[in-house]
Scaffold this motif. Structure first.
Motif, short mmCIF file in Angstrom:
data_model
loop_
_atom_site.label_atom_id
_atom_site.label_comp_id
_atom_site.label_asym_id
_atom_site.label_seq_id
_atom_site.Cartn_x
_atom_site.Cartn_y
_atom_site.Cartn_z
N SER A 78 0.81 -1.21 0.00
CA SER A 78 0.00 0.00 0.00
C SER A 78 0.85 1.26 0.00
CB SER A 78 -0.93 0.01 1.22
OG SER A 78 -0.17 0.07 2.40
N PHE A 79 2.12 1.15 0.34
CA PHE A 79 2.97 2.33 0.34
C PHE A 79 3.57 2.59 -1.04
CE2 PHE A 79 2.70 1.42 4.82
CZ PHE A 79 2.53 2.67 5.35
N GLY A 80 3.26 1.75 -2.03
CA GLY A 80 3.67 2.00 -3.40
C GLY A 80 2.48 2.41 -4.24
N LEU A 81 2.72 2.68 -5.50
CA LEU A 81 1.63 3.02 -6.42
C LEU A 81 1.01 1.73 -6.93
CD1 LEU A 81 3.38 5.86 -8.41
CD2 LEU A 81 1.72 6.11 -6.58
N HIS A 82 -0.31 1.72 -7.10
CA HIS A 82 -0.99 0.53 -7.56
C HIS A 82 -2.00 0.91 -8.62
CE1 HIS A 82 -3.62 2.22 -4.51
NE2 HIS A 82 -2.70 1.98 -3.62
N SER A 83 -2.44 -0.10 -9.39
CA SER A 83 -3.33 0.14 -10.52
C SER A 83 -4.75 -0.30 -10.24
CB SER A 83 -2.81 -0.57 -11.77
OG SER A 83 -2.68 -1.95 -11.54
N GLU A 84 -5.10 -0.47 -8.99
CA GLU A 84 -6.47 -0.81 -8.63
C GLU A 84 -6.96 0.15 -7.56
OE1 GLU A 84 -8.68 -2.67 -9.77
OE2 GLU A 84 -7.59 -3.96 -11.16
N VAL A 85 -8.25 0.40 -7.56
CA VAL A 85 -8.86 1.23 -6.53
C VAL A 85 -10.23 0.64 -6.25
CG1 VAL A 85 -9.86 2.82 -8.23
CG2 VAL A 85 -9.51 3.59 -5.89
N THR A 86 -10.58 0.56 -4.98
CA THR A 86 -11.85 -0.05 -4.62
C THR A 86 -13.01 0.85 -5.01
OG1 THR A 86 -11.72 0.89 -2.41
CG2 THR A 86 -10.85 -1.33 -2.70
N GLU A 87 -14.17 0.23 -5.06
CA GLU A 87 -15.35 0.95 -5.53
C GLU A 87 -15.68 2.14 -4.63
OE1 GLU A 87 -19.93 -0.35 -5.88
OE2 GLU A 87 -18.54 -1.54 -7.09
N GLY A 88 -15.42 2.02 -3.35
CA GLY A 88 -15.73 3.12 -2.44
C GLY A 88 -14.91 4.37 -2.69
N LEU A 243 -6.87 8.93 3.71
CA LEU A 243 -7.62 8.84 2.46
C LEU A 243 -6.86 9.48 1.32
CD1 LEU A 243 -11.30 9.59 3.56
CD2 LEU A 243 -10.33 7.42 2.82
N LYS A 244 -6.16 10.55 1.60
CA LYS A 244 -5.39 11.20 0.53
C LYS A 244 -4.24 10.29 0.08
CE LYS A 244 -2.98 15.29 -0.95
NZ LYS A 244 -2.74 16.71 -0.77
N LYS A 245 -3.59 9.65 1.04
CA LYS A 245 -2.51 8.73 0.68
C LYS A 245 -3.04 7.61 -0.20
CE LYS A 245 0.25 7.44 3.97
NZ LYS A 245 0.75 6.69 5.16
N ALA A 246 -4.19 7.04 0.17
CA ALA A 246 -4.77 5.96 -0.61
C ALA A 246 -5.17 6.43 -2.01
CB ALA A 246 -6.00 5.39 0.11
N GLY A 247 -5.74 7.65 -2.10
CA GLY A 247 -6.15 8.17 -3.40
C GLY A 247 -4.98 8.42 -4.32
N ILE A 248 -3.91 8.99 -3.79
CA ILE A 248 -2.74 9.28 -4.62
C ILE A 248 -2.09 7.98 -5.09
CG2 ILE A 248 -0.41 10.25 -4.56
CD1 ILE A 248 -1.49 12.46 -2.78
N ARG A 249 -2.00 7.00 -4.18
CA ARG A 249 -1.39 5.73 -4.57
C ARG A 249 -2.23 5.02 -5.65
NH1 ARG A 249 1.66 8.11 -1.67
NH2 ARG A 249 2.99 7.22 -0.06
N GLY A 250 -3.52 5.35 -5.73
CA GLY A 250 -4.41 4.66 -6.66
C GLY A 250 -4.75 5.45 -7.91
N ILE A 251 -3.89 6.39 -8.31
CA ILE A 251 -4.17 7.18 -9.51
C ILE A 251 -4.39 6.26 -10.72
CG2 ILE A 251 -3.10 8.72 -11.21
CD1 ILE A 251 -4.21 10.21 -8.91
N PHE A 270 4.54 17.86 -20.47
CA PHE A 270 5.45 16.72 -20.53
C PHE A 270 6.72 16.94 -19.71
CE2 PHE A 270 2.90 15.98 -24.36
CZ PHE A 270 2.57 14.65 -24.16
N GLU A 271 6.78 18.05 -18.99
CA GLU A 271 7.91 18.30 -18.09
C GLU A 271 7.58 17.90 -16.66
OE1 GLU A 271 8.78 22.41 -18.44
OE2 GLU A 271 9.41 22.30 -20.55
N ARG A 272 6.34 17.53 -16.38
CA ARG A 272 5.92 17.23 -15.02
C ARG A 272 5.89 15.72 -14.81
NH1 ARG A 272 7.33 21.42 -12.78
NH2 ARG A 272 6.36 20.53 -10.91
N LEU A 273 6.39 15.28 -13.68
CA LEU A 273 6.53 13.86 -13.37
C LEU A 273 5.18 13.16 -13.31
CD1 LEU A 273 8.34 11.48 -12.48
CD2 LEU A 273 7.99 12.24 -10.12
N TRP A 274 4.22 13.75 -12.60
CA TRP A 274 2.95 13.07 -12.43
C TRP A 274 2.13 13.05 -13.72
CZ3 TRP A 274 1.44 9.89 -8.71
CH2 TRP A 274 2.16 9.89 -7.51
N CYS A 275 2.30 14.02 -14.58
CA CYS A 275 1.65 13.96 -15.89
C CYS A 275 2.21 12.79 -16.69
CB CYS A 275 1.87 15.27 -16.65
SG CYS A 275 1.04 16.71 -15.92
N ALA A 276 3.53 12.60 -16.62
CA ALA A 276 4.15 11.46 -17.28
C ALA A 276 3.65 10.15 -16.69
CB ALA A 276 5.67 11.55 -17.16
N TYR A 277 3.46 10.11 -15.38
CA TYR A 277 2.97 8.90 -14.74
C TYR A 277 1.55 8.56 -15.19
CZ TYR A 277 1.13 5.79 -11.16
OH TYR A 277 0.52 4.75 -10.51
#
Length: 575
Positions: A78-88, A243-251, A270-277
């Motif tokens: 949960s402390f890394g980025l993941h590609s799933e997010v629960t329905e809630g 909740l913010k931590k969970a939301g950011i990890r689940g982008i 295209f110079e911003r890291l999160w846009c690239a992510y």
């Protein structure tokens, strides 16, 4: 586990990755998303994962909590980025929330979001998301507001104002006689002068209807057909740390449930890291529907439409107050309209001219993020921040190593997964963007901008009552050739000439004199082309009694327009 002071992150999936600028500290770090930061209380950041879940359960019993957190929040990953997010946690807002308050959703203060506790509850729990709004927080609020209105509201605004113009035209006819016609005009047609009366309702009310629908269409349209969009300010809880931590990890999880990625592009995107992510997540998920919207294109359409309206309003006022305008006045009004278009088009063309090279040289390792820009010191709290690159690189390692077939990465190829992602952007994303309708000045955009011409012609439509019935068909053909042929061609030629003069006269020079000369040359050339197109449509209708020359001229304008807009968008580039 890699323990940095009191901050724990998972690095087991990428033990050999060379993550830059990781900061050792003992203070509670803020969570960073792109250019936005907030701080997490020490009691949350220092607690183990099961205590985080316990904290969320306590919040769930409180009044301010409205959605459950991810069930796997208690696991180490949960402390890394993941590609799933629960329905809630899957939440979205109506697009009307993005335009409300003139783009309040895009407001930021020195890279930090200006949020209230109620912002999160603007969003609602959903099953899927129509649009994921991807943008750089370094872009000013107003330009993104205009871009969102352009994407979601302009077609409805143009259609509503066109319908209003037709209704006003009918209500001004003597057979209906609902709206007043206090103004007297002289119509010169077929070598003869015909007096007639008309009103001003079309040029007065149609712009108001256009503005109302252009800004408030998402508020007006039925809720059942409203589009739902994701924007981090409203769909990720910005006040509850867990909740913010969970939301950011689940982008990536939000992207997985989105139908379309809407990119509000500016040169900093295209110079911003999160846009690239976000782009990386979209590629990894195998999605292809990207709506590429240069913010400068929306600004260009606004300026061009304003210039076209001012041009025709001046002609109408002069004819109503003084009489038939002389040639010099008509030419001056036309020059003003072309100048508005050229002024805004210059910035649009200059920005887009840099995009192909920016995509060709894209490197995620050269992108910037808020934490690195501030030296990993929060500018407001002066606390140290961890570097976001560890989270993003960890996700790229997991995704693109699998896609590239690299299960075991050797020491000599420790960044090959990043290079593979760079290639995806440099080739697939570049090809998609450069061939997309958003990159080029599309025919639809030109028609939206030509809306003031429809108001002008239909407002003066009552002069048909002094014409023989057979002339009504000629008049309709004349208006169609101007709105659907001559003006879109003028729009297209202006951008083509501007890119040519910028390439030949300016190039890579920063000289103000050369840029001014290029703008003047473009304005003059576009003015001449516009007059030629206008003459092709006007002369056969007003000065020739036979309908055959008009039919030939109109057909020529339509075919020329079709040929012009079928060419590829790369004609605007500096290549």
């Amino acid at each position: 586990w890699l323990k940095l002071g009191t901050w724990e992150m998972l690095s087991a999936t990428s033990p050999k990755a060379n993550f830059p600028s990781l900061c050792l500290h003992s203070a509670a770090p803020p969570i960073i998303l792109g250019d936005v930061s907030t701080e997490i209380p020490s009691e949350i950041s220092e607690s183990p994962s099961n205590e985080v879940e316990e904290h969320v359960e306590k919040k769930q019993s409180g009044r301010s909590f409205r959605s459950p957190i991810m069930t796997h929040m208690a696991t180490p990953t949960s402390f890394g980025l993941h590609s799933e997010v629960t329905e809630g946690l899957l939440r979205a807002v109506r697009v009307s929330a993005l335009t409300r308050g003139f783009g309040r959703a895009f407001a930021s203060i020195e890279g930090s979001l200006s949020v209230t506790e109620e912002d999160y509850y603007t969003s609602r729990s959903v099953q899927h998301i129509d649009d994921f709004i991807s943008h750089s927080w370094r872009t000013e609020r107003w330009s993104k507001f205009v871009a969102v209105c352009f994407v979601y509201n302009m077609r409805a605004a143009a259609a509503a104002s066109w319908i209003a113009a037709v209704v006003i035209f009918c209500l001004q006819l003597d057979s209906v006689s609902v709206l007043p016609k206090p103004l007297e005009f002289q119509l010169y047609h077929g070598g003869e002068t015909h007096p007639y009366k008309s009103g001003y309702s079309g040029l007065l009310f149609c712009p108001l209807i256009f503005l109302i629908f252009g800004v408030l269409w998402q508020e007006i349209r039925p809720a059942c057909s409203a589009r739902r969009a994701f924007i981090d300010k409203f769909c990720i809880n910005q006040t509850d740390p867990a909740l913010k931590k969970a939301g950011i990890r689940g982008i990536a999880g939000f992207l997985r449930h989105s139908d379309r990625l809407v990119v509000l592009w500016t040169p900093t995107y295209f110079e911003r890291l999160w846009c690239a992510y976000e782009l990386a997540s979209w590629i990894y998920l195998g999605k292809s529907h990207i709506c590429f919207v240069p913010v400068s294109l929306a600004v260009l359409a606004g300026w061009a439409g304003l210039g076209l309206y001012a041009q025709h309003a001046l002609l109408f006022l002069f004819e109503a107050l003084i009489g038939r305008p002389p040639t010099w006045f008509v030419l001056g009004a036309a020059w003003m309209g072309v100048s508005f278009l050229t002024y805004a088009a210059r910035f649009h063309v200059l920005e887009l001219s840099r995009l192909p090279n920016q995509l060709s040289q894209f490197s995620v390792q050269r992108t910037r993020c808020f934490c690195c820009d501030t030296g990993h010191i929060h500018p407001q709290t002066l606390q140290r921040m961890p570097c976001d690159r560890m989270l993003v690189y960890d996700a790229l390692q997991d995704w693109f190593s699998k896609l590239h077939g690299e299960c075991n990465i050797s020491d000599g190829e420790e960044l090959s997964h990043l290079d593979f992602f760079d290639k995806q952007v440099q080739q697939q994303i570049k090809s998609h963007i450069l061939s997309s309708a958003g990159f080029q000045a599309s025919y639809r955009d030109a028609l939206i901008v030509s809306t003031p011409m429809v108001w002008y012609y239909l407002n003066k439509g009552p002069y048909l009552e002094v014409m023989p019935p057979v002339e009504w068909a000629r008049w309709a053909l004349y208006v169609a050739s101007m709105v659907f042929g001559a003006w879109p061609m003028a729009w297209d030629v202006n951008l083509l000439l501007l890119s040519y003069y910028e390439r030949v006269m300016v190039g890579s020079s920063e000289s103000y004199v050369l840029k001014t000369l290029s703008t003047l040359a473009t304005t003059g050339s576009s003015f001449c082309v516009t007059l030629a197109l206008w003459a092709i449509g006007v002369i056969p209708f007003f000065h020739v009694k036979s309908p055959l020359p008009q039919i030939v001229a109109s057909l020529f304008l339509f075919l020329l327009t079709v040929f012009s807009f079928r060419r590829r968008a790369q004609r605007y580039l500096f290549n």
